[in-house]
Design an enzyme around this catalytic site. Structure first.
Site, PDB file in Angstrom:
ATOM      1  N   ARG A 178       0.839  -1.211   0.000  1.00 50.41           N
ATOM      2  CA  ARG A 178       0.000   0.000   0.000  1.00 50.41           C
ATOM      3  C   ARG A 178       0.867   1.251   0.000  1.00 50.41           C
ATOM      4  NH1 ARG A 178      -1.915   1.997   4.573  1.00 50.41           N
ATOM      5  NH2 ARG A 178      -2.469  -0.023   5.450  1.00 50.41           N
ATOM      6  N   LYS A 200      -5.038   8.374 -19.583  1.00 51.15           N
ATOM      7  CA  LYS A 200      -5.233   8.945 -20.922  1.00 51.15           C
ATOM      8  C   LYS A 200      -3.936   8.816 -21.737  1.00 51.15           C
ATOM      9  CE  LYS A 200      -9.194  10.049 -19.103  1.00 51.15           C
ATOM     10  NZ  LYS A 200      -9.398  11.320 -18.447  1.00 51.15           N
ATOM     11  N   ASP A 236      -3.378  20.544 -13.970  1.00 53.81           N
ATOM     12  CA  ASP A 236      -3.723  19.248 -14.558  1.00 53.81           C
ATOM     13  C   ASP A 236      -3.219  19.278 -16.002  1.00 53.81           C
ATOM     14  OD1 ASP A 236      -4.978  17.147 -15.941  1.00 53.81           O
ATOM     15  OD2 ASP A 236      -6.759  17.193 -14.657  1.00 53.81           O
ATOM     16  N   TYR A 242     -12.086  19.541 -15.583  1.00 52.90           N
ATOM     17  CA  TYR A 242     -12.609  18.190 -15.814  1.00 52.90           C
ATOM     18  C   TYR A 242     -13.831  17.938 -14.914  1.00 52.90           C
ATOM     19  CZ  TYR A 242     -12.712  13.102 -15.920  1.00 52.90           C
ATOM     20  OH  TYR A 242     -13.110  11.800 -16.046  1.00 52.90           O
TER      21      TYR A 242
HETATM   22  C1  LIG Z   1      -9.848  11.688 -17.277  1.00 53.82           C
HETATM   23  C2  LIG Z   1      -9.363  12.931 -16.649  1.00 53.82           C
HETATM   24  C3  LIG Z   1      -9.229  13.026 -15.255  1.00 53.82           C
HETATM   25  C4  LIG Z   1      -9.620  11.887 -14.336  1.00 53.82           C
HETATM   26  O1  LIG Z   1      -8.804  10.776 -14.488  1.00 53.82           O
HETATM   27  P1  LIG Z   1      -9.274   9.274 -14.170  1.00 53.82           P
HETATM   28  O2  LIG Z   1      -8.043   8.475 -14.416  1.00 53.82           O
HETATM   29  O3  LIG Z   1     -10.427   8.946 -15.076  1.00 53.82           O
HETATM   30  O4  LIG Z   1      -9.714   9.246 -12.741  1.00 53.82           O
HETATM   31  C5  LIG Z   1      -8.753  14.213 -14.733  1.00 53.82           C
HETATM   32  N1  LIG Z   1      -8.430  15.251 -15.521  1.00 53.82           N
HETATM   33  C6  LIG Z   1      -8.560  15.209 -16.856  1.00 53.82           C
HETATM   34  C7  LIG Z   1      -8.202  16.402 -17.676  1.00 53.82           C
HETATM   35  C8  LIG Z   1      -9.024  14.050 -17.468  1.00 53.82           C
HETATM   36  O5  LIG Z   1      -9.168  13.999 -18.803  1.00 53.82           O
END
Ligand SMILES: *Cc1c(COP(=O)(O)O)cnc(C)c1O
Length: 404
Positions: A62, A212, A187, A115
């Site tokens: 963990r 992504k 982000d 997001y």
């Molecule tokens: C998909 C996404 C997230 C969230 O990520 P997950 O892996 O689905 O939890 C956060 N920020 C952006 C810009 C995203 O495209």
């Protein structure tokens, strides 16, 4: 053992070699997937020192794991960060970061276009702890700076944004936030470190949904935070206790994906620009949203802070939602799916995917037309993608004419 990378190595070399040198076992050239939850020690003194963090090593899955550690190292090296820590998903990275750094009475300044999940944390969960989130009009820099100057613990940014690819000036906003004593979190999921490096522009922390572009194959969820070591250590501590740990198998899949990050993202960015230009020339299309187009509202800022403009674009079709119904299902080379950043093209309407929970009026207020389509470009041959979109548009034209 290979050096892995040097201070001078370029980003493509870092994608391949970064972090990889750390845990080669029994001469394996590839990072092993260590599934073991426990790590054993015959020497009690050594065990004690590792447990206290005085010596390198692992205790319990963990907290840390060798495969997961290599993933964190690769991201750290790509983003030029002091430190990095990983999470089970991108949302876990975002929520753990915010809940580590914020206290009751604090204020966060962010954008209306963050997001969807992030937006929910701001509007639904933080207020439970008496933390105020001010969501500013995304491209109104003066507005954002004024809000930060009123007092804020964190300025939380995204650029480009989802789904209308808005751009904010990261350097300008970071300077203003630092002058006002606020931390800056970016982000960087849409841009990736190949196209944009917020830490070089002054950001304190960078977050990714590794699900992504970093992973790139839509087969593993993951998240990561990197940046200032003192902050990352605190966030790591919150995560090791709260338990949103990245799985070693996912870490391995993300690592393998990241070795081709630079090749994929360059191709995706080049193809996205070509498709955006093509769509702009078509009668059936109302507006194309892509920061690489000179007609984009903040193209100049994008050109200043990005290398290329990323693999995601969006466009609105003329007519009503009927147009979307007559177009999307006819694409041959696009999964109609909510994810993005994969080697396969994905497409979908925000009305059904990211912004399904909003009313039409709320989407309108965010500048999201009902006929908007988000198109995440894969690594297919660009000519096939353009032909595919062309036949989709022609099919749509034909089908809509048949209707009364
Ligand atoms: C998909 C996404 C997230 C969230 O990520 P997950 O892996 O689905 O939890 C956060 N920020 C952006 C810009 C995203 O495209």
């Amino acid at each position: 053992m290979r050096n892995g990378h040097t201070e001078e190595s370029r980003i493509g070399t870092r994608s391949v070699w970064g972090g990889e040198d750390s845990y080669l076992m029994q001469h394996a050239t590839q990072v092993p997937v260590v599934h073991s939850v426990g790590f054993g020690y015959d020497d009690l003194e050594q065990w004690h020192e590792v447990a206290l963090g005085l010596r390198e090593g692992h205790i319990y899955g963990r907290n840390t794991n060798p495969t997961v550690h290599v993933f964190e190292e690769k991201v750290r090296i790509l983003e030029d960060a002091e430190d990095a820590t990983s999470f089970s998903t991108g949302m876990a990275a975002i929520s753990n970061t915010l809940f580590t750094l914020l206290r009751p009475g604090d204020r966060v300044v962010s954008l209306v276009d963050t997001y969807g999940g992030t937006n929910k944390i701001f509007s639904e969960f933080l207020p439970n702890f008496n933390i105020e989130a001010v969501l500013c009009p995304t491209t109104d820099h003066e507005y954002i700076i004024r809000e930060v100057q009123k007092g804020a613990k964190i300025l939380y940014l995204e650029s480009p944004t989802n789904p209308t690819l808005k751009i904010v000036d990261l350097k300008r906003l970071t300077e203003a936030a630092h002058n006002a004593g606020a931390l800056v979190i970016v982000d960087n999921t849409f841009a990736t470190p190949i196209n944009q490096q917020p830490i070089r522009l002054g950001a304190d922390l960078v977050i990714h949904s590794a699900t992504k572009f970093l992973g790139g194959h839509a087969d593993a969820l993951g998240g990561v935070v990197c940046g200032r070591e003192d902050l990352v250590r605190k966030i790591y501590h919150y995560r090791e206790i709260n338990g949103a740990t990245l799985h070693p198998m996912s870490a391995y899949l993300l690592l393998r994906g990241m070795k081709t990050l630079h090749l994929r993202v360059r191709q995706q960015s080049e193809s996205a620009l070509r498709i955006a230009q093509f769509l702009q020339s078509r009668d059936e299309v109302d507006t194309v949203y892509y920061p690489g187009l000179p007609t984009h509202e903040n193209h100049a800022i994008a050109a200043k802070q990005m290398v290329q403009f990323g693999g995601v674009l969006s466009f609105s079709l003329k007519g009503g939602f009927e147009s979307v119904r007559a177009f999307l299902p006819h694409l041959h080379y696009a999964h109609l799916a909510a994810n993005l950043g994969a080697v396969e093209t994905t497409a979908g309407p925000p009305r059904t995917t990211s912004h399904v929970e909003l009313t039409q009026e709320e989407r309108q207020a965010l500048g999201i037309p009902e006929t908007l389509i988000r198109y995440s470009v894969g690594i297919e041959d660009i000519n096939d993608l353009i032909e595919d979109v062309t036949q989709g548009l022609e099919h749509m034209r034909y089908e809509l004419q048949l209707r009364p």
